[in-house]
Structure formats: C-alpha cells, structure tokens
Motif scaffolding. Structure first.
Motif, short mmCIF file in Angstrom:
data_model
loop_
_atom_site.label_atom_id
_atom_site.label_comp_id
_atom_site.label_asym_id
_atom_site.label_seq_id
_atom_site.Cartn_x
_atom_site.Cartn_y
_atom_site.Cartn_z
N GLY A 45 3.51 -2.06 13.84
CA GLY A 45 3.34 -3.43 13.38
C GLY A 45 3.35 -3.59 11.88
O GLY A 45 2.98 -4.66 11.37
N PHE A 46 3.76 -2.55 11.15
CA PHE A 46 3.82 -2.63 9.69
C PHE A 46 5.27 -2.47 9.25
O PHE A 46 6.12 -2.04 10.02
CB PHE A 46 2.94 -1.55 9.06
CG PHE A 46 1.53 -1.56 9.57
CD1 PHE A 46 0.62 -2.50 9.13
CD2 PHE A 46 1.11 -0.64 10.51
CE1 PHE A 46 -0.68 -2.52 9.60
CE2 PHE A 46 -0.19 -0.65 11.00
CZ PHE A 46 -1.08 -1.59 10.54
N GLU A 47 5.51 -2.80 8.00
CA GLU A 47 6.87 -2.73 7.48
C GLU A 47 6.93 -1.71 6.35
O GLU A 47 6.12 -1.74 5.43
CB GLU A 47 7.31 -4.10 6.96
CG GLU A 47 8.73 -4.11 6.44
CD GLU A 47 9.18 -5.48 5.97
OE1 GLU A 47 10.24 -5.58 5.34
OE2 GLU A 47 8.44 -6.47 6.23
N VAL A 48 7.90 -0.81 6.46
CA VAL A 48 8.12 0.17 5.40
C VAL A 48 9.07 -0.45 4.38
O VAL A 48 10.26 -0.66 4.65
CB VAL A 48 8.72 1.48 5.96
CG1 VAL A 48 8.94 2.48 4.82
CG2 VAL A 48 7.81 2.07 7.01
N GLU A 49 8.53 -0.77 3.20
CA GLU A 49 9.35 -1.41 2.17
C GLU A 49 10.15 -0.42 1.35
O GLU A 49 11.13 -0.79 0.70
CB GLU A 49 8.46 -2.24 1.24
CG GLU A 49 7.81 -3.43 1.94
CD GLU A 49 7.11 -4.35 0.96
OE1 GLU A 49 6.49 -3.83 0.00
OE2 GLU A 49 7.20 -5.57 1.12
N GLY A 50 9.75 0.84 1.37
CA GLY A 50 10.49 1.83 0.61
C GLY A 50 9.95 3.22 0.86
O GLY A 50 8.80 3.39 1.26
N VAL A 51 10.79 4.20 0.65
CA VAL A 51 10.41 5.61 0.76
C VAL A 51 10.85 6.31 -0.52
O VAL A 51 12.01 6.18 -0.94
CB VAL A 51 11.06 6.29 1.98
CG1 VAL A 51 10.68 7.76 2.04
CG2 VAL A 51 10.66 5.58 3.27
N ASP A 91 6.33 15.54 -2.81
CA ASP A 91 5.64 14.65 -1.86
C ASP A 91 6.59 13.55 -1.45
O ASP A 91 7.61 13.30 -2.10
CB ASP A 91 4.39 14.06 -2.54
CG ASP A 91 3.39 13.49 -1.54
OD1 ASP A 91 3.68 13.48 -0.33
OD2 ASP A 91 2.31 13.04 -1.99
N THR A 92 6.23 12.88 -0.35
CA THR A 92 6.98 11.70 0.09
C THR A 92 6.01 10.53 0.11
O THR A 92 4.92 10.62 0.69
CB THR A 92 7.57 11.91 1.50
OG1 THR A 92 8.47 13.02 1.45
CG2 THR A 92 8.32 10.67 1.95
N ILE A 93 6.41 9.44 -0.52
CA ILE A 93 5.55 8.27 -0.64
C ILE A 93 6.13 7.15 0.21
O ILE A 93 7.30 6.78 0.05
CB ILE A 93 5.43 7.81 -2.10
CG1 ILE A 93 5.09 9.00 -3.01
CG2 ILE A 93 4.39 6.70 -2.23
CD1 ILE A 93 3.82 9.72 -2.65
N LEU A 94 5.32 6.61 1.10
CA LEU A 94 5.71 5.46 1.91
C LEU A 94 5.09 4.21 1.31
O LEU A 94 3.87 4.15 1.12
CB LEU A 94 5.23 5.62 3.36
CG LEU A 94 5.78 6.82 4.14
CD1 LEU A 94 5.13 6.88 5.51
CD2 LEU A 94 7.28 6.73 4.28
N MET A 106 0.85 -1.19 0.00
CA MET A 106 0.00 0.00 0.00
C MET A 106 0.89 1.24 0.00
O MET A 106 1.74 1.39 0.87
CB MET A 106 -0.90 -0.01 1.24
CG MET A 106 -1.73 1.24 1.44
SD MET A 106 -2.97 1.46 0.16
CE MET A 106 -3.54 3.10 0.53
N LYS A 107 0.68 2.12 -0.99
CA LYS A 107 1.44 3.35 -1.05
C LYS A 107 0.65 4.47 -0.38
O LYS A 107 -0.52 4.68 -0.68
CB LYS A 107 1.78 3.70 -2.49
CG LYS A 107 2.81 2.76 -3.11
CD LYS A 107 3.28 3.25 -4.46
CE LYS A 107 4.40 2.35 -4.98
NZ LYS A 107 4.93 2.82 -6.28
N ILE A 108 1.33 5.18 0.52
CA ILE A 108 0.72 6.26 1.28
C ILE A 108 1.41 7.56 0.90
O ILE A 108 2.64 7.69 1.01
CB ILE A 108 0.83 6.02 2.80
CG1 ILE A 108 0.06 4.76 3.21
CG2 ILE A 108 0.35 7.23 3.59
CD1 ILE A 108 -1.43 4.88 3.09
N SER A 109 0.63 8.54 0.44
CA SER A 109 1.15 9.87 0.14
C SER A 109 1.15 10.69 1.42
O SER A 109 0.11 10.84 2.08
CB SER A 109 0.30 10.54 -0.93
OG SER A 109 0.47 11.94 -0.90
#
Length: 824
Positions: free
Chosen positions: A29-35, A158-161, A1-4
């Motif tokens: 409890g979530f994992e950030v796969e990329g920024v 913007d920064t996308i998580l 899931m990409k979050i703006s």
C-alpha cells in the motif's frame, strides 16, 4: 521517507532482489518514488594507492605534486598532480590510472598540468559516482591493500528506497515500523534492538543538573520524560552510525545529536538533548509561550511566539519550540559535558498549528503532527540512553523524570471471518486471515460463536491509531494476503438510464461553457480568505460570522462570501506579469449567513477589466453596467432564475466594494439566491493594486434552490397573432428608480387587462422603457419616463377599440396612485 536497506536488515531478514522488494512495498500500500544505490559502479584501472610525498607545484599555488605508490602490478610509484587540500603523505586514496573511465564518461590519460607530468588522478567521492562533495580526496582505511582494485577495496554500498508514506500511517516513518510491514509480507519475525537501560541511575543524584520537570500545559503534552547524564564527551559518532544517517540524507553532527536523529529514524520517536549547564534554574517547564515572546531557533532565525504555542522552557526563558526545533542557546556544543535527554508526547494538532503558523518545519514536527506512538516515549528514551553511553560515555545521575502518564490505550475491534469474506468478495480461509492479522501484530485475543459465525476480538497496538473499524481489518487482511491473488470475476452493476448529473455539476458546466465562449478565462483560488479582506470588501458582519475557530495562517482565516476577491488576485497577478488577459471567472462554493447559520452556496463570479491606457490597435468597446447585467442574466437563467423579473436595488453604501450609482443587487438569501453586479469601487480597486476600471458580477444560490430549479423546461405555445403597441410617458420623482416605476406600471397594466376588469381576453406581454427626459416643461425634482406597452392575444388579432379601452383604464389607474402622473 528514505529507508536504508542495510539498516533495515538489522531488524528483518531481506534476501529479495530490489525488484521483488519494490513489488512488496507496492502491494503493502505504499509507493516507491525512487531507488538509489550507493555502491561503487564497476571501474577498471582504479586502484588503492598510498601518497608517499607531497611538494608544491612550481607553477601553481593551489596544486601539489605527489608521488603515489599504486603497487608493483600497476607501475609502482607514480607522479600525480593534485589540487585537493588533503593529499598528505601516508593517506591511502583512490587512484584512477591512465585508461580508466570514471562515471560521467570522464576518461583518464597521462597529461601535463601546468608543465608537470601527471600519471593519473586521485579521486574525490563525487568523481567516483558516490555523491558527496568535491572538498577533498576520499581517504580510505589505512589497512586497504595497495594496488587492490577499488571495487574490491570498498564495501558493497547500500540501497536507499524513497517511499511515500500516506498521512494516516505515521507508524511507518521509521525503519522498525517499515520492518514490521515487510516482515508481515515476508512471513518473518522482527528483531527489535536490545535495550539495556531500564530506568535506574548509575551515579549519585545530581539535582544541580536537573532539579525537576513541570508541565503547565498537560492537554498539549500528556507525557514528558527527562533524564540527566553527566560526564559525556562530545565527538564524532561511530562510522556505522554516520553511514546510516548519511544514507538517508542526514548530515552527521556529533555523537549526541546523531543519537537523537538515529533513534527518531529507528523507532519514530523524536528526541531532544539539552546542555544541562544552559538550563537556568535547573528546572524544565513545559508551558505555552507568552504573546510576542522571542526565541532564536537553531536555524538562526528569531521567532515571535504567541499564547497558543507550546515551548520547553527553563526558569527564565523558552529553550525549544516544543516538538519542532530547539533554540540556539540550549543545544549541545563541543564543551558540553552534562546533558538532559528529552522524550515526550505532544498533541498532534498543537504541533501542526504551531508549525504552520511559524512557517517552520522539521523531521521532528513531521512526525509529531501526524502522531507518534503514545506508548513508545519511554522506550525510545531508554534506547537513546544506551547509544549515548556507548558513543559518548557518561553516567546517568537522575531518576527518570516522568511527568504525566501514557495516554490510555485499549482498542479492540470485533470482526467475523464471514464479514471479511463478504467485503473482499472472494473466499479466503480463516487460517489465512488469522495469519495476516497476527503477522501485523493484530492479536486475536478472544473468539466467540455468534449467529453470524465465529467472532474475533482483535487487539490494536498503540502505534496503529489508523485502525478503529471492522472494515479497516478487511483492508489489512487483503494487503497481506495480496491483491495480486484476487481471483478474476465478472462484475455486474446497475446502469444509469436517462440519468442526469448532479444539478451543481450541470450548473457549473452551463456557466463555464457560456463564459469560456465569451472569451473569459477560468481561474481557481483558495476557499479561505483573510479577515481584513472581508471587513474591507464585504462587511464587518461577514468578518465575524465566517471566521474559522482554528485558522492555520492569518491570510486564510475566513470562509469566502464572494468569488470576486480571488479573481481580483488573479487579475492583479496577470497585470504584474504583463499578461493581457482581463476577462476572468471562477465557479466554486461561497458561504453566507441565513437565519443565524452559515449556508454553503453554489457560486459563479466574473470580472472584466478596462484600462484606457492599454496600447492596442483596435480596442474593444468599453464594458458598462449593461454589459455585466447581460452576462449576469444568462448566469442566473442557468440556475432557473429570471433576473428580468427580479427587483433590482441600486447599490448604495450598504454594499461594500461596489461603486455607488454604477452597481445593482438582486435577490436575497431568504429567497435562496443573490446577485451583485456592476462597477467595483474605483478607490478600493486602485488601493488593491489593480489598474483600470473593473466591472464584475457575483451570483450565489443555495444547492436546494438550484436542485428545485433543475427541472426540464416545458414547451409553451406562442401566439401567431400580431401585437398591439401603445406608448405612455409617466412623470416620477427624479430619485425614483426606473425599474421600480416599470414594475408598478406592469402590475397596473396586468390588472387592467384581466378578464374581471374589462372582459378582455388578452394580456400585456411586455413593458419596456425607451426614453428618459429631464429639463424644461417638468416640475423641479421630476423626470419623465417613456414606456412601450405590448398587448397580444393567443386567439385572435386585437382591435383598436379594445386595446384603447384597456389603455385608458391603465392611464386612469396609474394616475390614481398619486406617485405618478401621465405626461400629456
């Protein structure tokens, strides 16, 4: 899931740095796969310019010579050669002047292009490191100041998580769901979007657009909402909406389609928009498809449906594969003026099955198959209507058609603070627990005194279907309290002394070590196989008994009763790739019928392939029946089974997949184990696309039988005295198996040497076949089998007289049966 991040800030205040935000996401409890940042990198000598003139390049058809005003501070009007199609006069563009260095270490300098001087470069999006394509120049706002450095002219980006959301948390597959989590961690409130439409139409009813909605499959669609709007104008969606969609990887299409995608990513509820004039009969019907019914979906592919699949149809045909993808004939286009908005709740298992069956996935299916909020269907429709009326105009001209009802939801969990403290293992105050629960919208609706302390009744919101036990609330409290705040403490636990692994683990380890040592390569295959395979290679009974009631795909519809089929697949793959590996094995679970029930067994299977056509300098000796029998004996021994004492049954037509006359079976499931080994059916192997002769073995045992056989072996004394040998030749029917004759001889010999028979104090140690004769001197239909009998005593050396007496007794008894005779 990409979050703006810019989008997220509409719902919750976020002032943290990206590093702090990543840390918060991890502790939640979530994992950030990329920024990913969409901000423009710092650039020098890159400014805003305005194209003054455009002329065709004298020496190149696809190039233009432009004059560009970059401001007096940067030299005024410059001549720049450009190949973009949109370098039209009046456009304000990004100009990289000589001396600039663009992303990718691309240096700009004054140069000649096809004989024409060029004082810089006008830039496309990708050349600035902003992604996008190279189709044309980046066109700036007409109000952009000429000569202004581009880092000041363009917004901050913007920064996308990119966040990995676990399957049990579908409520976080949207920006508001993620805002709830972040707000609980940051101790802020969530700002929900204002919804203006409250269900009342603005215009006169238009039954000619939508006369009604009927749901014929209520179990798969408990709630369906439809609303008609007239007078919409299809066009581009607003820039702010396009920017948000593009930021999370979606391509803007038009204002109507974009609103549906926007609301799905905002609230988590997928929507669909129909062109009202394409709905035949002015009626929407939610039903199951007919077998072999066809529908061309938006991706341009024709889908063949069946009676388990849910569709949204009109009076004549299906329009949408429900919850997954719309049809090509019902979508909105540039001529659309009247629409019907759909918002629905679909049973997750139905969407999941259809998606797998069709091999068709979408953002909508991804959410429906995990479970959307059953009580958010109507609100999402109202939110979408607000945005449609804002971006496309129009008038609501129908009541809110609501077929079905919200799924009943009333879930409460009772928990005590003492229980939470006991489970997390350290002290935390009641107020801290209360704050953590309330921050997650887990309201405490009642408190009661109990012998175990205060007991809370916690109301669970409908979007948190993953919470149903007190232990789930313990996890929620600890997530928000912070696992980084868990105090250090010593940990004590009982040690394992002289403990053994599980018998299944020990068995798998033994057989794996042995087969790997024999140059076998291990493979791993799926537990599910196709029905046609079982019916062809095993039996019709297995094909009936081992079928799944709800298979996803045809080739994985049945539990496997053997490992050999999967190993054959691996062998075929090796051969097709020119890989010479031909000795393969697998350990794993297999399933067999016993007394009307399906039993899960521990299994090991192997294959050896011999292809006479292989070109090798020094070939191995070809394997045969005794090669695989030897291997099977070792594998069975690892499970505590003595294959040498078992009765071998030659394979005939009843054992499908094995070559008659070259294969054998031992044991039955009523004994707790079974074995099959020998040559696989030559014709079936060839039909499967495998070259050469394939020798194989398959051993299966019930876990309980394996555990009982797992006792440590006991030492037994062996005799220090020599054996006495005698040979006997027996005439038997030619069709009678030698193993059966040997078993009868062994039984007779043991009886003849028992203490009650002759007073002997020795025994028959072994009976071994050493010769087979057919031909002259024997009656027709007979054969001669010669056996060696070994006699031994544990106490003394045997005398010839006592051995001969026992041997005479054996000859008399074996002949008395009438089925065998002693050959002189």
């Amino acid at each position: 899931m990409k979050i703006s991040l810019n989008w997220l800030k509409q719902y919750v205040r976020v002032y943290s740095s990206i590093e702090e935000l990543q840390r918060a996401v991890t502790f939640l409890g979530f994992e950030v796969e990329g920024v990913e940042s969409t901000a423009l990198p710092p650039l020098t000598n890159v400014v805003v310019g305005e194209i003054q003139t455009r002329a065709k390049h004298p020496n190149a058809d696809k190039l233009s010579v432009c004059t560009v005003d970059v401001g007096a501070a940067h030299g005024g009007v410059r001549t720049i050669v450009c190949g973009a199609p949109n370098c039209d006069p009046g456009n304000r563009v990004v100009v990289a002047l000589p001396g600039a260095v663009l992303p990718g270490d691309f240096k700009i300098k004054q140069s000649k292009i096809r004989g024409q001087q060029s004082d810089g470069m006008m830039c496309a999006t990708d050349e600035l490191g902003l992604g996008g394509d190279h189709a044309g120049l980046l066109i700036l706002d007409p109000a952009a100041v000429i000569g202004l450095p581009i880092n000041e002219a363009l917004p901050g980006g913007d920064t996308i998580l990119d966040i990995e959301v676990t399957p049990n948390r579908p409520d976080v597959l949207n920006h508001i769901g993620f805002a709830r989590e972040l707000a609980a961690w940051l101790k802020y409130d969530v700002r929900f979007p204002e919804i203006k439409f409250r269900g009342k139409p603005d215009g006169a009813p238009r039954p000619d657009l939508l006369a009604g909605i009927r749901v014929d499959a209520a179990e798969d669609c408990p709630l369906y909402v439809g609303i008609a709007v007239t007078g919409v104008k299809v066009g581009p969606s607003p820039a702010w909406m396009q920017e948000r969609l593009k930021a999370v990887g979606l391509r803007p299409i038009n204002n109507l389609v974009d609103v549906g995608n926007y609301v799905m990513l905002e609230l988590g509820q997928p929507l669909h928009v129909f062109d009202a004039k394409k709905i035949r009969g002015r009626q929407i019907i939610v039903r199951r498809a007919a077998d072999n019914e066809k529908l061309v979906t938006l991706d341009g592919k024709e889908r063949t449906l069946n009676g388990r699949m849910l569709v949204i149809a009109d009076a004549e045909r299906p329009l949408v594969v429900a919850g997954i993808m719309g049809g090509a004939d019902a979508g909105v286009d540039d001529t659309t003026t009247d629409i019907v908005l759909e918002s629905a709740y679909f049973r997750p298992s139905s969407i999941r099955w259809t998606s797998r069956r069709l091999g068709l996935s979408s953002d909508s299916a991804y959410r429906f198959e995990r479970g959307v909020d059953p009580h958010g269907t109507v609100e999402a429709a109202y939110r979408a209507l607000d945005l449609i009326l804002e971006t496309a105009g129009g008038t609501v001209v129908s009541p809110v058609f609501k077929v079905g009802r919200d799924r009943p939801w009333s879930r409460e969990i009772k928990v005590t603070p003492n229980y939470i403290r006991a489970k997390i293992g350290f002290d935390i105050t009641d107020d801290e627990m209360r704050d953590a629960l309330i921050g997650l919208n887990l309201r405490i609706t009642a408190e009661h005194d109990t012998p175990k302390g205060i007991e809370w009744t916690v109301r669970i919101p409908s979007y948190r279907s993953d919470l149903d036990r007190p232990i789930d609330l313990v996890e929620e409290v600890l997530r928000i309290y912070g696992t980084d705040r868990v105090p250090p403490a010593t940990c004590a636990g009982p040690a394992l002394i002289d403990g053994d692994d599980d018998p299944i683990v020990l068995f798998n380890r033994k057989v794996t070590d042995h087969l790997v040592g024999q140059d076998f390569h291990e493979v791993v295959n799926y537990t599910l196989r196709a029905r046609s395979e079982l019916a062809t290679w095993v039996s019709d009974a297995s094909a009936e008994e081992l079928g799944l009631s709800n298979p996803f795909v045809d080739d994985q519809s049945h539990l496997r009763p053997t490992l050999v089929l999967g190993i054959l697949d691996s062998l075929k793959l090796n051969q097709s790739r020119g890989v010479a590996v031909s000795r393969l094995f697998e350990t794993g679970r297999v399933f067999m019928e016993l007394s009307g029930t399906v039993q899960e067994c521990v299994g090991v299977g192997f294959v050896l392939c011999h292809n006479p056509q292989d070109r090798v300098w020094l070939a191995r000796p070809a394997p045969d029946f005794y090669t695989v029998k030897h291997q099977m004996g070792i594998l069975a021994a690892a499970a505590g089974i003595d294959l040498g004492r078992a009765e071998l049954v030659p394979v005939r037509g009843a054992f499908w997949g094995w070559q008659e006359g070259h294969s054998a079976a031992a044991g039955e499931m009523k004994d707790g184990w079974t074995a099959r080994f020998g040559l696989l059916n030559l014709a079936m192997v060839r039909a499967a696309g495998v070259e050469g002769q394939v020798w194989a073995g398959m051993f299966a045992i019930l876990p309980g039988k394996l555990a009982a056989a797992g006792a440590h072996p006991r030492y037994q004394n062996f005799s220090l005295f020599p054996a006495a040998l005698r040979d006997i030749a027996l005439v038997a029917a030619a069709a009678r198996p030698a193993g059966e004759v040997r078993a009868q001889l062994l039984t007779v010999a043991r009886a003849a040497t028992s203490a009650t028979a002759t007073g002997a104090t020795f025994s028959v140690e072994a009976v071994e076949l050493f010769d087979l004769y057919t031909g002259a001197g024997l009656p027709e239909g007979k054969k001669s089998l010669a056996f060696s009998l070994s006699f031994r005593s544990a106490e003394r050396t045997l005398t010839d007289d006592e051995v001969n007496a026992a041997f005479v007794k054996i000859q008399q008894d074996i002949a008395a049966d009438g089925t065998l005779s002693v050959r002189a």
